[in-house]
Design a protein around this motif. Structure first.
Motif, mmCIF file in Angstrom:
data_model
loop_
_atom_site.group_PDB
_atom_site.id
_atom_site.type_symbol
_atom_site.label_atom_id
_atom_site.label_comp_id
_atom_site.label_asym_id
_atom_site.label_seq_id
_atom_site.Cartn_x
_atom_site.Cartn_y
_atom_site.Cartn_z
ATOM 1 N N VAL A 1 1.400 1.697 5.099
ATOM 2 C CA VAL A 1 0.014 1.301 5.295
ATOM 3 C C VAL A 1 -0.656 1.107 3.946
ATOM 4 O O VAL A 1 -0.722 2.028 3.134
ATOM 5 N N ALA A 2 -1.151 -0.103 3.719
ATOM 6 C CA ALA A 2 -1.858 -0.451 2.484
ATOM 7 C C ALA A 2 -3.351 -0.485 2.799
ATOM 8 O O ALA A 2 -3.831 -1.420 3.437
ATOM 9 N N ASN A 3 -4.067 0.571 2.380
ATOM 10 C CA ASN A 3 -5.498 0.689 2.650
ATOM 11 C C ASN A 3 -6.368 0.288 1.470
ATOM 12 O O ASN A 3 -7.458 -0.217 1.638
ATOM 13 N N SER A 4 -5.903 0.556 0.275
ATOM 14 C CA SER A 4 -6.732 0.324 -0.909
ATOM 15 C C SER A 4 -6.415 -1.040 -1.521
ATOM 16 O O SER A 4 -5.366 -1.633 -1.258
ATOM 17 N N SER A 5 -7.305 -1.496 -2.362
ATOM 18 C CA SER A 5 -7.108 -2.764 -3.046
ATOM 19 C C SER A 5 -5.820 -2.756 -3.868
ATOM 20 O O SER A 5 -5.050 -3.718 -3.849
ATOM 21 N N SER A 6 -5.550 -1.671 -4.582
ATOM 22 C CA SER A 6 -4.335 -1.616 -5.401
ATOM 23 C C SER A 6 -3.079 -1.599 -4.528
ATOM 24 O O SER A 6 -2.070 -2.230 -4.871
#
Length: 181
Positions: free
Chosen positions: A65-70
Motif C-alpha cells: 500500500v502506497a499512501n504517501s507521496s514518496s
C-alpha cells in the motif's frame, strides 16, 4: 511505477519542460548516489489483503500500500519481478484529476493498472510497458479518462486472464465507503 503530471505513479513530478526534465533526472538519481537501495526500501511498504469481485468470483491478492507521496513516487520501480498474486495499491486522500497519471520510468516489469472510483469500482484498465529511457521525460504517461481515488497495479495480463473488467469492484480492509462485499 511512478506518476506524472500532478504526481508520479502516484504523486510526483509533471513531465516535461526542459528545465524540469533536467531537474527530474538529477533528483531521480539522488537516491542511488546516496547509496539507497530502491528494492530494499520498497520491500518495507505495508501489505494488505485485497479482493477483486468479478463475474468469475473473488480474486485475492496481497498488495503493498502506497499512501504517501514518496511511496507513490517509488511505486514498483527497480523491481525485477512481482509475485503472481501481488500488486501495489495507490491510495489518495482526495480524488486525483484525470490529468494525473502513471509512468513507467525505471519500472522493469510490464504492468496493468486499474483506476478506481471512491467506492472501489474499476473505471478503466490500461496495460503499461517498461520505459527503457534514462530520461523520465521520455517515458509515456498513462492517464485515466476521469478522476480516480485509487489505482491498482498488477502484473500485465492479470486482469485479462481473470476476465476482470471495468465495473468490477475492489475491496480491502479499512476501505472507506467501499461498495463491494
Amino acid at each position: 511505477m511512478r506518476l506524472a503530471a500532478g504526481g508520479a505513479s502516484g504523486g510526483g513530478p509533471r513531465a516535461p519542460d526542459p528545465t524540469r526534465r533536467r531537474l527530474l533526472q538529477g533528483l531521480a538519481l539522488l537516491p542511488l548516489a546516496l547509496g539507497w537501495q530502491p528494492l530494499a526500501w520498497a520491500a518495507f511498504l505495508p501489505t494488505r489483503p485485497l479482493t477483486i469481485h468479478s463475474r468469475q468470483g473473488p480474486h485475492r491478492l496481497t498488495v503493498e500500500v502506497a499512501n504517501s507521496s514518496s511511496e507513490r513516487s517509488q511505486g514498483l520501480m527497480e523491481r525485477q519481478s512481482l509475485a503472481q498474486d501481488a500488486g501495489m495499491l495507490f491510495l489518495y486522500d482526495v480524488a486525483q484529476p484525470a490529468r494525473s497519471g502513471f509512468w513507467m520510468y525505471r519500472t522493469r516489469i510490464p504492468l496493468d493498472i486499474a483506476f478506481l472510483d471512491a467506492e472501489g469500482r474499476i473505471n478503466e484498465i490500461h496495460r503499461m510497458q517498461p520505459c527503457r529511457s534514462d530520461s523520465p521525460g521520455d517515458c509515456p504517461v498513462t492517464r485515466a479518462s476521469k478522476a480516480y481515488h485509487a489505482a491498482l497495479e498488477v502484473n500485465a495480463g492479470y486482469f485479462e486472464a481473470r476476465d476482470i473488467r471495468p465495473g468490477d469492484c475492489v475491496s480491502w480492509p479499512g476501505q472507506d465507503g467501499g461498495a463491494c462485499g
